[in-house]
Scaffold this motif. Structure first.
Motif, PDB file in Angstrom:
ATOM      1  N   GLN A 110     -33.259 -87.069 -26.880  1.00 23.79           N
ATOM      2  CA  GLN A 110     -32.838 -85.663 -27.016  1.00 23.79           C
ATOM      3  C   GLN A 110     -33.720 -84.735 -26.182  1.00 23.79           C
ATOM      4  O   GLN A 110     -33.227 -83.840 -25.494  1.00 23.79           O
ATOM      5  N   ALA A 127     -36.589 -94.260 -33.739  1.00 26.86           N
ATOM      6  CA  ALA A 127     -37.023 -92.862 -33.850  1.00 26.86           C
ATOM      7  C   ALA A 127     -37.456 -92.330 -32.489  1.00 26.86           C
ATOM      8  O   ALA A 127     -37.072 -91.233 -32.080  1.00 26.86           O
ATOM      9  N   VAL A 176     -34.413 -91.880 -30.116  1.00 24.65           N
ATOM     10  CA  VAL A 176     -33.627 -90.688 -30.461  1.00 24.65           C
ATOM     11  C   VAL A 176     -34.370 -89.425 -30.006  1.00 24.65           C
ATOM     12  O   VAL A 176     -33.814 -88.577 -29.298  1.00 24.65           O
ATOM     13  N   TYR A 177     -35.617 -89.341 -30.418  1.00 20.72           N
ATOM     14  CA  TYR A 177     -36.370 -88.104 -30.173  1.00 20.72           C
ATOM     15  C   TYR A 177     -36.597 -87.878 -28.676  1.00 20.72           C
ATOM     16  O   TYR A 177     -36.371 -86.788 -28.156  1.00 20.72           O
ATOM     17  N   LEU A 199     -41.754 -87.205 -38.026  1.00 17.44           N
ATOM     18  CA  LEU A 199     -42.619 -88.241 -37.455  1.00 17.44           C
ATOM     19  C   LEU A 199     -43.297 -87.716 -36.181  1.00 17.44           C
ATOM     20  O   LEU A 199     -44.487 -87.922 -35.962  1.00 17.44           O
ATOM     21  N   ALA A 200     -42.515 -87.024 -35.362  1.00 22.31           N
ATOM     22  CA  ALA A 200     -43.075 -86.451 -34.122  1.00 22.31           C
ATOM     23  C   ALA A 200     -44.150 -85.419 -34.456  1.00 22.31           C
ATOM     24  O   ALA A 200     -45.208 -85.363 -33.825  1.00 22.31           O
ATOM     25  N   ILE A 243     -37.061 -88.116 -38.306  1.00 22.79           N
ATOM     26  CA  ILE A 243     -37.576 -88.399 -36.963  1.00 22.79           C
ATOM     27  C   ILE A 243     -38.410 -87.224 -36.451  1.00 22.79           C
ATOM     28  O   ILE A 243     -39.500 -87.402 -35.897  1.00 22.79           O
TER      29      ILE A 243
END
Lengths: 391, 378
Positions: free
Chosen positions: B325, B318, B321-322, A293-294, A290
Motif C-alpha cells: 500500500q 503484514a 500488505v503494508y 504492527l508498523a 497491520i
C-alpha cells in the motif's frame, strides 16, 4: 539486530506484571476498558496507588525520586501497564513539568515542586494556547509585567485540560513586546487559587467537561516562580514538547484497545453470525492490526535509539502523527461495531452493552488528538522544515 | 533489544550502496536491460567474488552465516538502483529452497555453485490457473520405476529466462488443490522436454514460461520430502517476499529522495515548488511511508526464521500488505509531483514506478495477503 529482552529485563517484566495483577482495582480496570470518564477523586486515588509503588514518575532519574529506568524498562512498564488494562498515570506534572524543572528550575523550585508531583499532591495544568494563538503559539499575548518582586498577569488561556481540577499551572506568558516574538516569551508557575483567576468550563463534543478557558485579571505571581530566565520560555516549551512526543502516540494502549475490539467482533452478532464473519469488517480489522504492527516497530526503533544514547531519529516524528491516527481509526471501528448502540448517549448498562456505552463519546473526543500537542499539520510543517529542508 | 547493524553488516551495506552509486547508474542499467541477455554476467561474477551471493547461507553450506537481515541489506541497496541481476530468483528463492530442503549432494554441487556465481536458479510454482495459490498445482510428476516424469507448464517465473536449473512444484499425489502431495524437483533447464519461453517484464527484467513434456528426473532430484513440498515452498516464497519488501524500501526511498531534490529545484510562479505547503506535506507523507515501511521490513526479517509458522506467515503477509500500500502511494506521488516529466520513459522515476507496480502484485497481491493475514489472525 534483535528484539529480545535480557534476563534482567524479563525479570523486571514479570515484577511489573505481577504488581498490576495484584494492585489494579477491578472498577478502575473496567472503567478504563469501556472508556468511561474518571472523576478527579478516582484519578488521584489511582495515581497515589501508583506513586506508593514507585510507579508514578516512571521517566524520572533517581536523583529526583524516579526509578532511573532505562528506555527499555520504561517501554516494558508501559506495555505491561497497558496490557493489564490500567490507565496511564496521566499527569502533566510528571510528563511535562518535571523534566523542565530538572533542566531549567532553581534548586528551590526543584525542592518544592518535584516531591509534590512525585507524591501526587499537586495537580498541574498547562497554560499554552490562547484564543488567538493555537498552532501559531509564538503569537501568544498573555502579559506578565514586573511590579516590584511580582509579575502582574493579564490575558486568557484556552483548551486548558483539567484546569478545573488543577491547583497549579505552568504557563507561557509575554514579558517583552519589543523583540522577536519567540524571544519575548517566559515560562512561569501560577497558583490557580490566586486572586483574579477565573476558570470557565468548555464542554467538548463528547458531552464532558475536560477543557476550560482560564482568565487572568491582574493576577500577582511571585518573581521566584519564573522558570529559567526571562525570554527563555520558547526554548523551554520546545524542550518540553520533545518529552511529550513519544508518550502521546499511545501505542501500548492502542494495542490493548485493538485486542478488546477483536474479541468484541467475535461475540457481537450481525445477520445471525459473529461480526467477524462479515468479510468487509474482517479485512478492516486485519488492516488495523497491520497498521498497529508498523507503529509498534517504529516505536521500537525510536526506543532502541534512545536506549543506545542517541537522540531519537527521524522516525520518532511519525509517531505522533501515526499514533494519533490509529487512536482515531480504532475509535471509529468501535462505533461501527456498536451498530445501533452508537446512538446511545450518557446511558448505563441497562440500555446498552458496556463496551459500546462510551464508543461515540470516545470517537468524538479523540478528534482532538490530531489537534493537541501540535496538530498533524504543524507536525508536518516541522518535519518538512527540520528534516527535509523544505523552506 | 538492538536495532543497530553489526560492523560486518555495516561493511556490506556500504559496499553494496557504493556499487550501486558508482557502477549501476540509470544509464548503465538501461544499457544492461537492452542487451540480449538482459543482465550483466560480469557483474554477477563480481557479486560472487565480493561474497554477496553466499552471505545469508550457513558456513556448512559454504556461506557466511548471515540471515534475513543481511539479505535485506543487499536487497534494499539493489532496490535503490533497480538492479536486475537475478539475486531474488537465484540466491533468495533457489538458494533458500536448497539450503532448507536440499540433499547434501544438492547442497554441495548446486548451492556451492550458486555461491560461486556459476549457476543461476529459479523457483517455478505459478500456473495459468493458480494465481497466487501455492497449493494449486496441476503439473504432474508420475513415478515409473526409479524415475519421475514431469508434465505441465509454469508461468511468469522470476529469473526463469536465465536459470540453469529450475526448482518446480509438481503433484505426486492428491488432487489439484491439495497441500499434501506436492513435491519439489530440481530440473535442469536444458533437460530434454523442457521448453523455456522468455519475455521481458514491465520493469525491464526477464521472465519465462516453462513447459515440461515428459521430463524425466531421478529421485535424487527431489528437494525436501516427497509429497511434503508445500510447507517448504511456502517458506521459500515467504523468504522471497521478505527480500522483495526490502528491495521495495530501496525503491521507495530512492523515489522519495529524488522527488525531494526535484521540488527544491523546480521553479514555478517564480519560486521552488517545494515552498508550497501542499507539496511539503505530501513529501512528509512520502517520508512517513518510507520510514514506517522500513519498520515493517525489519519486523518481517526478524520473524522470518521463527519456528512458529503462523507467526512467520502473519509477519510476511503484514509486511507485504503494508509495504504494498505504501509503496504504491510513494510511486504515484513521485510521478504526480514530478509533473509531466514524471510520466516519461526518459526519466528514472517512471521506471521505479513500474518496478513497484510489479512488486505490489508479486507473490500475492495486497488483497491476497490481507486475506491470508486475516485468516491466520482469526
Amino acid at each position: 539486530m534483535n528484539i529480545d529482552y535480557t534476563k534482567e529485563e524479563l525479570e523486571f517484566q514479570q515484577e511489573v506484571r505481577t504488581w498490576f495483577k495484584e494492585n489494579l482495582p477491578e472498577d478502575v480496570k473496567r472503567k478504563h476498558q469501556i472508556g468511561a470518564p474518571f472523576s478527579k477523586d478516582e484519578t488521584v486515588a489511582w495515581q497515589k496507588t501508583l506513586s506508593k509503588a514507585g510507579y508514578f514518575v516512571v521517566g524520572w532519574p533517581e536523583e529526583h525520586g524516579g526509578p532511573g529506568w532505562t528506555a527499555t524498562q520504561r517501554y516494558i512498564f508501559d506495555s505491561e501497564r497497558a496490557a493489564a488494562g490500567a490507565p496511564v498515570g496521566m499527569s502533566m506534572g510528571v510528563i511535562m513539568l518535571g523534566p523542565v524543572l530538572m533542566a531549567f528550575g532553581t534548586q528551590e523550585q526543584k525542592d518544592l515542586y518535584l516531591p509534590r508531583i512525585k507524591d501526587c499532591d499537586d495537580w498541574w495544568c498547562q497554560g499554552y494556547s490562547e484564543p488567538g494563538a493555537g498552532s501559531d503559539l509564538a503569537s501568544l499575548k498573555t502579559q506578565a509585567v514586573l511590579d516590584g518582586d511580582e509579575y502582574v498577569i493579564n490575558g486568557t488561556k484556552i483548551w486548558t485540560t483539567y484546569g478545573h481540577h488543577a491547583n497549579l499551572c505552568f504557563c507561557l506568558v509575554r514579558t517583552d513586546n519589543d523583540c522577536k516574538q519567540q524571544l519575548g516569551i517566559s515560562f512561569i508557575l501560577i497558583d490557580m487559587e490566586a486572586e483574579g483567576i477565573d476558570v470557565r468550563p468548555i464542554i467538548s463534543i463528547d458531552g464532558e467537561h475536560h477543557l476550560n478557558q482560564v482568565f487572568f485579571d491582574d493576577v500577582r505571581v511571585p518573581k521566584k516562580n519564573l522558570v529559567g530566565a526571562e525570554g527563555q520560555g520558547w526554548t523551554i516549551a520546545k524542550y518540553l514538547l520533545t518529552h511529550e512526543r513519544t508518550t502521546i502516540a499511545g501505542v501500548a494502549d492502542s494495542k490493548l484497545n485493538f485486542s478488546n475490539l477483536k474479541e468484541l467482533a467475535k461475540t457481537q452478532t450481525a445477520n445471525g453470525a459473529p461480526l467477524i464473519e462479515d468479510e468487509q469488517l474482517r479485512l478492516k480489522i486485519a488492516e488495523e492490526e497491520i497498521k498497529l504492527l508498523a507503529l509498534e516497530y517504529t516505536n521500537f526503533r525510536t526506543l532502541a535509539d534512545t536506549a543506545a544514547g542517541r537522540a531519537p531519529g527521524p522516525e520518532s516524528s511519525l509517531l505522533k502523527v501515526k499514533g494519533t491516527e490509529t487512536q482515531q481509526s480504532l475509535s471509529e471501528l468501535r462505533v461501527e461495531m456498536a451498530g445501533n448502540y452508537a446512538y446511545v448517549w450518557k446511558a448505563d448498562e441497562t440500555v446498552a452493552p458496556a463496551e459500546f456505552l462510551h464508543a461515540t463519546e470516545q470517537y468524538n473526543f479523540l478528534r482532538a488528538c490530531t489537534i493537541y500537542g501540535g496538530s498533524t499539520e504543524v507536525q508536518k510543517n516541522v518535519v518538512a522544515k527540520m528534516l527535509l529542508g523544505l523552506k | 533489544m538492538d536495532f543497530s547493524l553489526s560492523s560486518e553488516q555495516k561493511l556490506i551495506k556500504d559496499g553494496v550502496e557504493k556499487f550501486v552509486r558508482n557502477e549501476y547508474d540509470f544509464e548503465t542499467r538501461n544499457k544492461i536491460i537492452a542487451t540480449e541477455d538482459g543482465f550483466d554476467r560480469a557483474l554477477w561474477k563480481q557479486f560472487a567474488e565480493l561474497g554477496w551471493l553466499g552471505i545469508s547461507f550457513s558456513e556448512e553450506d559454504g556461506g557466511f552465516g548471515g540471515g534475513a537481515i543481511d539479505t535485506n541489506i543487499i536487497m534494499e541497496a539493489f532496490g535503490s538502483g533497480m538492479v536486475v541481476e537475478p539475486y531474488l530468483a537465484t540466491v533468495v528463492l533457489g538458494g533458500n529452497a536448497l539450503a532448507l530442503g536440499g540433499t547434501p549432494t544438492q547442497k554441495e554441487e548446486v548451492l556451492g555453485s550458486v555461491i560461486a556465481g556459476e549457476t543461476l536458479l529459479a523457483v517455478a510454482y505459478a500456473e495459468t490457473q493458480s494465481r497466487f495459490q501455492l497449493s494449486d498445482v496441476a503439473t504432474t510428476a508420475a513415478k515409473s520405476g526409479e524415475q519421475y516424469s514431469l508434465n505441465g507448464e509454469k508461468v511468469v517465473v522470476y529469473g526463469g529466462a536465465w536459470a540453469d536449473k529450475v526448482i518446480v512444484s509438481a503433484r505426486t499425489s492428491g488432487d489439484q488443490m491439495s497441500e499434501a502431495g506436492i513435491t519439489l524437483f530440481l530440473v535442469d533447464a536444458k533437460a530434454s522436454g523442457v521448453s523455456v519461453t522468455s519475455y521481458q517484464s514491465m520493469d525491464g527484467a526477464r521472465m519465462a514460461n516453462i513447459a515440461m513434456k515428459n521430463v524425466t528426473v531421478g529421485a535424487d532430484a527431489i528437494v525436501g520430502q516427497l509429497d511434503q513440498g508445500y510447507a517448504l515452498l511456502d517458506q521459500v516464497v515467504d523468504s522471497g517476499i521478505s527480500a522483495l519488501c526490502a528491495e521495495a524500501i530501496g525503491e521507495m526511498n530512492a523515489l522519495f529522495q529524488k522527488t525531494l531534490a526535484f521540488v527544491k529545484e523546480r521553479e514555478q510562479f517564480g519560486v521552488a515548488i517545494g515552498s508550497f505547503q501542499t507539496i511539503q506535506h505530501r513529501l512528509v507523507d512520502m517520508f512517513m511511508a518510507v520510514e514506517s515501511s522500513r519498520s515493517m521490513a525489519i519486523m518481517n526479517a526478524l520473524k522470518l526464521s521463527s519456528t512458529d509458522v503462523t507467526e512467520r506467515k502473519k509477519a510476511v503477509s503484514a509486511a507485504k500488505v503494508y509495504i504494498g500500500q505504501n509503496s504504491r502511494h510513494c510511486a504515484q506521488e513521485a510521478v504526480q509531483l514530478h509533473g509531466g516529466i514524471g510520466v516519461t520513459e526518459e526519466l528514472d522515476i517512471g521506471h521505479y514506478f513500474r518496478r513497484l507496480t510489479l512488486f505490489c502484485g508479486a507473490f500475492g497481491s495486497t488483497n491476497h495477503h490481507l486475506k491470508r493475514f486475516a485468516d491466520l489472525s482469526d
